[in-house]
Write a protein that holds these residues in place. Structure first.
Motif, PDB file in Angstrom:
ATOM      1  N   VAL A 116       1.077 -12.208   4.249  1.00 29.45           N
ATOM      2  CA  VAL A 116       0.697 -11.959   2.854  1.00 29.45           C
ATOM      3  C   VAL A 116      -0.084 -10.642   3.145  1.00 29.45           C
ATOM      4  O   VAL A 116      -0.902 -10.203   2.169  1.00 29.45           O
ATOM      5  N   GLY A 117       0.238  -9.773   4.121  1.00 24.30           N
ATOM      6  CA  GLY A 117      -0.651  -8.597   4.281  1.00 24.30           C
ATOM      7  C   GLY A 117      -1.613  -8.610   5.709  1.00 24.30           C
ATOM      8  O   GLY A 117      -2.190  -7.795   5.934  1.00 24.30           O
ATOM      9  N   LEU A 118      -1.414  -9.908   6.029  1.00 24.34           N
ATOM     10  CA  LEU A 118      -2.350 -10.062   7.311  1.00 24.34           C
ATOM     11  C   LEU A 118      -1.795  -9.757   8.545  1.00 24.34           C
ATOM     12  O   LEU A 118      -2.392  -8.789   9.522  1.00 24.34           O
ATOM     13  N   GLN A 119      -0.596 -10.190   8.663  1.00 21.92           N
ATOM     14  CA  GLN A 119       0.146  -9.750  10.039  1.00 21.92           C
ATOM     15  C   GLN A 119       0.416  -8.068  10.220  1.00 21.92           C
ATOM     16  O   GLN A 119       0.728  -7.523   9.154  1.00 21.92           O
ATOM     17  N   ASP A 120       0.274  -7.685  11.437  1.00 17.15           N
ATOM     18  CA  ASP A 120       0.454  -6.341  11.773  1.00 17.15           C
ATOM     19  C   ASP A 120      -0.429  -5.428  10.895  1.00 17.15           C
ATOM     20  O   ASP A 120      -0.245  -4.312  10.599  1.00 17.15           O
ATOM     21  N   TYR A 121      -1.608  -6.140  10.559  1.00 17.22           N
ATOM     22  CA  TYR A 121      -2.490  -4.984  10.116  1.00 17.22           C
ATOM     23  C   TYR A 121      -3.028  -4.093  10.842  1.00 17.22           C
ATOM     24  O   TYR A 121      -3.345  -4.087  12.203  1.00 17.22           O
ATOM     25  N   GLN A 122      -3.062  -2.737  10.276  1.00 15.09           N
ATOM     26  CA  GLN A 122      -3.502  -1.469  11.146  1.00 15.09           C
ATOM     27  C   GLN A 122      -4.708  -0.930  10.078  1.00 15.09           C
ATOM     28  O   GLN A 122      -4.448  -0.657   8.920  1.00 15.09           O
ATOM     29  N   PHE A 123      -5.710  -0.250  10.780  1.00 14.87           N
ATOM     30  CA  PHE A 123      -6.386   0.551  10.209  1.00 14.87           C
ATOM     31  C   PHE A 123      -5.933   2.071  10.028  1.00 14.87           C
ATOM     32  O   PHE A 123      -4.890   2.345  10.877  1.00 14.87           O
ATOM     33  N   SER A 171       0.930  -1.260   0.096  1.00 13.01           N
ATOM     34  CA  SER A 171       0.187   0.019   0.198  1.00 13.01           C
ATOM     35  C   SER A 171       1.023   1.304   0.038  1.00 13.01           C
ATOM     36  O   SER A 171       0.616   2.244  -0.660  1.00 13.01           O
ATOM     37  N   HIS A 172       2.139   1.168   0.523  1.00 11.43           N
ATOM     38  CA  HIS A 172       2.697   2.511   0.911  1.00 11.43           C
ATOM     39  C   HIS A 172       3.420   2.551  -0.440  1.00 11.43           C
ATOM     40  O   HIS A 172       3.816   3.897  -0.977  1.00 11.43           O
ATOM     41  N   ASN A 173       3.662   1.643  -1.348  1.00 12.73           N
ATOM     42  CA  ASN A 173       4.308   1.888  -2.727  1.00 12.73           C
ATOM     43  C   ASN A 173       3.203   2.695  -3.517  1.00 12.73           C
ATOM     44  O   ASN A 173       3.515   3.419  -4.368  1.00 12.73           O
ATOM     45  N   TYR A 174       1.946   2.119  -3.529  1.00  9.14           N
ATOM     46  CA  TYR A 174       0.854   2.702  -4.219  1.00  9.14           C
ATOM     47  C   TYR A 174       0.689   4.309  -3.620  1.00  9.14           C
ATOM     48  O   TYR A 174       0.410   5.242  -4.496  1.00  9.14           O
ATOM     49  N   LEU A 175       1.023   4.338  -2.453  1.00 10.28           N
ATOM     50  CA  LEU A 175       1.005   5.924  -1.906  1.00 10.28           C
ATOM     51  C   LEU A 175       1.959   6.829  -2.536  1.00 10.28           C
ATOM     52  O   LEU A 175       1.818   7.997  -3.039  1.00 10.28           O
ATOM     53  N   THR A 176       3.217   6.067  -2.810  1.00 10.05           N
ATOM     54  CA  THR A 176       4.203   6.931  -3.417  1.00 10.05           C
ATOM     55  C   THR A 176       3.912   7.027  -4.757  1.00 10.05           C
ATOM     56  O   THR A 176       4.075   8.394  -5.349  1.00 10.05           O
ATOM     57  N   PHE A 229      -6.450 -10.745   0.475  1.00  3.32           N
ATOM     58  CA  PHE A 229      -5.436 -10.248   1.067  1.00  3.32           C
ATOM     59  C   PHE A 229      -4.477  -9.712   0.053  1.00  3.32           C
ATOM     60  O   PHE A 229      -3.358  -8.733   0.379  1.00  3.32           O
ATOM     61  N   TYR A 230      -4.270 -10.528  -1.048  1.00  4.43           N
ATOM     62  CA  TYR A 230      -3.274 -10.231  -2.082  1.00  4.43           C
ATOM     63  C   TYR A 230      -3.444  -8.705  -2.836  1.00  4.43           C
ATOM     64  O   TYR A 230      -2.851  -8.057  -3.402  1.00  4.43           O
ATOM     65  N   ASN A 231      -4.927  -8.445  -2.424  1.00  2.00           N
ATOM     66  CA  ASN A 231      -5.185  -7.056  -3.014  1.00  2.00           C
ATOM     67  C   ASN A 231      -4.527  -6.049  -2.125  1.00  2.00           C
ATOM     68  O   ASN A 231      -4.226  -4.933  -2.998  1.00  2.00           O
ATOM     69  N   PHE A 232      -4.086  -6.238  -0.968  1.00  3.56           N
ATOM     70  CA  PHE A 232      -3.088  -5.426  -0.424  1.00  3.56           C
ATOM     71  C   PHE A 232      -1.913  -5.012  -1.213  1.00  3.56           C
ATOM     72  O   PHE A 232      -1.271  -4.178  -0.792  1.00  3.56           O
ATOM     73  N   ASN A 233      -1.512  -6.160  -1.618  1.00  8.69           N
ATOM     74  CA  ASN A 233      -0.086  -6.002  -2.220  1.00  8.69           C
ATOM     75  C   ASN A 233      -0.030  -6.038  -3.799  1.00  8.69           C
ATOM     76  O   ASN A 233       0.962  -5.421  -4.254  1.00  8.69           O
ATOM     77  N   ALA A 234      -1.104  -6.408  -4.224  1.00  6.99           N
ATOM     78  CA  ALA A 234      -1.063  -6.373  -5.730  1.00  6.99           C
ATOM     79  C   ALA A 234      -2.295  -5.547  -6.214  1.00  6.99           C
ATOM     80  O   ALA A 234      -3.311  -6.324  -6.756  1.00  6.99           O
ATOM     81  N   MET A 235      -2.495  -4.263  -5.810  1.00  6.04           N
ATOM     82  CA  MET A 235      -3.844  -3.773  -6.009  1.00  6.04           C
ATOM     83  C   MET A 235      -4.360  -3.625  -7.274  1.00  6.04           C
ATOM     84  O   MET A 235      -5.535  -3.601  -7.398  1.00  6.04           O
ATOM     85  N   ARG A 236      -3.535  -3.100  -8.038  1.00  9.27           N
ATOM     86  CA  ARG A 236      -4.205  -2.902  -9.472  1.00  9.27           C
ATOM     87  C   ARG A 236      -4.474  -4.369 -10.065  1.00  9.27           C
ATOM     88  O   ARG A 236      -5.426  -4.596 -10.692  1.00  9.27           O
TER      89      ARG A 236
END
Length: 342
Positions: free
Chosen positions: A329-336, A47-52, A123-130
């Motif tokens: 794969v995006g589950l751990q350390d999830y934060q709102f 997500s942070h890469n998409y933010l960039t 959860f792969y949507n978190f890493n490969a959003m597009r």
């Protein structure tokens, strides 16, 4: 959140048979909130890469990403909104199209959503959003292709490719979508076992280098080289063995069965490279449609005997979920999100 992710699959499986409209729409809303309100600055997914990319501006996005995703960003920028809205919009598109596919199928709608979640595609949507936004549209397209509505499928394919061009590979489904086309068991067995062996022998780097022109950003990356060196994976073996076992009971004419088979072979061949994700994940999410329970027990062998295999199916899905939970794969350390990016 880790505690919630540990118990949530069990809760979902416990109640999915009710399959009421209230349960179904609650699940859709819950998944949209979970995905759409995640922290954009999280370092545990992309997500942070998409933010960039968003911060680089519209001109950069139009040059470097597919037009569908770029336009969503441009719309959000035009309205002077923050990046959180990009996440929320793409998450909504993804879950709404999966929900639409579930409603169009002959399967229990809640079961389709649960399997999409437990098999980690959510959860792969978190890493490969597009890409996963496009893949969700592809899954919807598969429900039309099963009805042999080719034009609607091609429209879904086109829209999906506007989010990630790798979705175009799903055009190969036109080679085997008709019920008359059946993959023979011996061929399926040889292809799956053979693809596992090729992957384990680390022939993957050669295959990837040969395809580098198609996806240069992914296939030439250091991550691909590192992952290819360790192609052995318990989850790959489980995916293959479970499919081979279930293949003997499933309807060989089922389009979803054939789509998943193609995805597994590609996944085995290409190992866990990000390039493989761009290819195999265009097919493997059809497992949510393939393995979901039927709405009604009709006269088909698979529907009539479904309860015999139900524990096996959800046991396999839970294995995948908890195995991936441990490997993250995006589950751990999830934060709102904290609201700063609205």
């Amino acid at each position: 959140m880790n505690a919630l992710f540990c118990i949530l699959p069990v809760i979902l499986i416990r109640y999915y048979k009710k399959n009421t409209k209230a349960v179904f729409y609650f699940m859709v809303t819950f998944f949209i909130v979970l995905a759409g309100f995640r922290d954009p600055e999280s370092q545990y997914n992309d997500s942070h890469n998409y933010l960039t990319l968003f911060n680089y501006g519209g001109t950069y996005l139009l040059k470097h990403v597919e037009i569908g995703y770029a336009l969503i960003n441009l719309l959000v920028m035009k309205m002077n909104l923050g990046f959180q809205w990009v996440i929320l919009i793409t998450s909504s598109i993804s879950m709404i199209t999966i929900a639409w596919a579930a409603r169009r199928s002959e399967k229990n709608e809640a079961a389709v959503l649960i399997l999409f979640y437990i098999l980690i595609y959510f959860f792969y949507n978190f890493n490969a959003m597009r890409q996963m936004t496009g893949v969700s549209i592809l899954v919807l397209g598969y429900t039309f292709l099963k009805e042999e509505r080719i034009r609607v499928f091609l429209l879904c394919l086109l829209i999906a490719s506007l989010f990630h061009k790798s979705c175009l590979i799903a055009i190969v489904c036109l080679l085997f979508y008709k019920k008359e086309t059946v993959f023979q068991p011996i061929m399926v067995f040889i292809c799956i076992i053979g693809s596992l062996v090729i992957g384990f022998l680390n022939i993957t780097p050669t295959i990837l280098s040969g395809m580098a022109d198609l996806f240069p950003r992914y296939l030439n990356s250091d991550m691909d080289k590192n992952i290819a060196e360790d192609s052995f994976s318990l989850s790959k073996i489980m995916l293959s063995v479970f499919f081979l076992y279930m293949y003997s009971f499933l309807d060989k004419k089922d389009l979803y069965l054939k789509i998943v088979f193609i995805g597994i072979v590609l996944f085995n061949l290409m190992s866990y490279s990000s390039g493989a994700m761009r290819i195999a994940y265009a097919f493997t999410p059809a497992q949510a449609l393939l393995f979901a329970a039927y709405k009604n027990n009709d006269d088909s062998t698979w529907a009539a005997n479904y309860e015999r295999y139900e524990y096996l199916i959800y046991g396999y899905a839970l294995f995948v979920y908890y195995y991936m939970l441990l490997n993250s794969v995006g589950l751990q350390d999830y934060q709102f999100c904290d609201g700063r990016f609205f």
